[in-house]
Scaffold this active site. Structure first.
Site, PDB file in Angstrom:
ATOM      1  N   HIS A  42       0.848  -1.191   0.000  1.00  0.00           N
ATOM      2  CA  HIS A  42       0.000   0.000   0.000  1.00  0.00           C
ATOM      3  C   HIS A  42       0.882   1.238   0.000  1.00  0.00           C
ATOM      4  CE1 HIS A  42      -3.190   2.822   0.961  1.00  0.00           C
ATOM      5  NE2 HIS A  42      -4.047   1.863   0.689  1.00  0.00           N
TER       6      HIS A  42
ATOM      7  N   GLU B 276      -7.746  -4.557  -0.051  1.00  0.00           N
ATOM      8  CA  GLU B 276      -8.415  -5.229  -1.169  1.00  0.00           C
ATOM      9  C   GLU B 276      -8.398  -6.748  -1.030  1.00  0.00           C
ATOM     10  OE1 GLU B 276      -6.033  -3.112  -3.959  1.00  0.00           O
ATOM     11  OE2 GLU B 276      -7.708  -1.821  -4.538  1.00  0.00           O
TER      12      GLU B 276
END
Length: 360
Positions: free
Chosen positions: A247, A300
């Site tokens: 991320h 996700e």
């Protein structure tokens, strides 16, 4: 002119009071409130109120009766087109010509309607051409339950919890591509429908919000092979990415992933065992190969597992993300309106030197 940064990486474009992702601490706060305090305690529509009105007792309004013009069953495309059309249908005013209160009302009407558009499009994609009556939808106690009633005509409690948790976890996350797009449109004085539909357009690209659609097929591959460690090595050796890891914001654990993983366990996800096995194998191998940078599990990865509990097809994942993000987009559109500033960054020309048309 400041130094050029590709993709505006690291450039501070706005100051915001809406959300605070804690880069090092692995927490996410909406207007100062840790999302751990929200999930399971208040429904998504009140999180919308917290983000937009800074009031947890406020809420996104219930959707009003509305008939979409023409749905195709492609939820992201339907959502973008219908949201833009609503601006004309409802005669929404331009942001620089209406009050903050009117803008807030417009955003509330649009937000709840956008969820209904996705639900209707998903129903059409399922091959059902009838419409669930409004009085049936109105029986839902939360936005998530109303969404499922509009889509399937029923709201399984496990599915409701899965969707509500997912929506809360992904309701807002700072100045990502779609949120920036919404703010740019809002900065021109465009109406709320234009600003929201532009955000949906930015979200439709697979590099922003689309990864959950790829996670379930990945888990199925791993389950079929029966060897997560080998699958990870083979995938990385071939130069491919493992979806759901790494991320740009968090150097510690993504807090949303932690909450969604816990929810998947609580709801008895059939994918949780293979997901945890792959996660363990991927984290170990990524750490071995890239000790210089953290590549932790991101939102996700377990979003896909939780959405699977609610029987959300992978192709619908981007539209489900858009439903969640209407809260964050709405808050940012209002915040941008209040600044009264137009976005107008500079560009550095790097093309040909002056030349004659005959030599071009």
């Amino acid at each position: 002119m400041t130094d050029f940064q590709p993709g505006l990486e690291g450039v501070v474009a706005v100051e915001t009071e809406i959300a605070e992702p804690d880069r090092e601490g692995g927490t996410l706060r909406y207007r100062g409130v840790d999302i751990e305090e929200l999930v399971g305690h208040v429904p998504y529509e009140n999180v919308w109120g917290l983000l937009v009105d800074d009031d947890i007792h406020s809420a996104m309004p219930a959707p009003e009766p509305y008939e979409p013009a023409r749905l195709t069953g492609n939820a992201p495309a339907d959502l973008q087109a219908e949201t833009a059309r609503l601006a004309g249908e409802w005669k929404l005013g331009k942001l620089n010509e209406i009050s903050d209160e009117q803008a807030r009302d417009d955003l509330g009407r649009l937000s709840s309607q956008m969820m209904g558009i996705v639900a209707r499009s998903a129903r059409l994609a399922d091959g059902k051409h009838d419409v669930v009556p409004d009085d049936v939808v109105a029986r839902g106690q939360t936005a998530a339950e109303k969404f499922l009633l509009r889509w399937r005509g029923e709201g399984d409690p496990r599915h409701v919890k899965a969707i509500d948790t997912y929506w809360i976890c992904t309701a807002e996350h700072g100045l990502n591509a779609s949120t920036f797009t919404a703010r740019v449109a809002a900065s021109t004085g465009a109406d709320c429908g234009a600003a929201l539909s532009s955000a949906v357009g930015a979200l439709s690209g697979p590099l922003h919000g689309g990864a959950p659609a790829y996670v379930k097929p990945m888990l199925e591959e791993v389950a079929g092979m029966g060897d997560p460690e080998k699958w990870v090595r083979d995938t990385l050796d071939s130069g491919k990415r493992i979806m759901g890891f790494g991320h740009r914001v968090y150097r510690a654990e993504d807090p949303r992933s932690r909450i969604l993983k816990r929810t998947a366990r609580e709801l008895g996800s059939p994918e949780i065992e293979i997901a945890e096995q792959l996660e363990e194998a991927a984290l170990a191998e990524l750490e071995r190969r890239h000790p210089e940078r953290p590549l932790k599990t991101n939102v996700e990865y377990y979003s896909a597992v939780v959405l699977d509990v609610a029987e959300i097809p992978p192709t619908l994942a981007p539209a489900m993300f858009a439903c969640s993000r209407v809260a964050g987009w709405s808050a940012h559109i209002l915040e941008q309106k209040r600044t009264g500033r137009l976005f107008r960054p500079s560009a550095r020309y790097v093309g040909p030197a002056p030349r004659s048309l005959t030599t071009a």
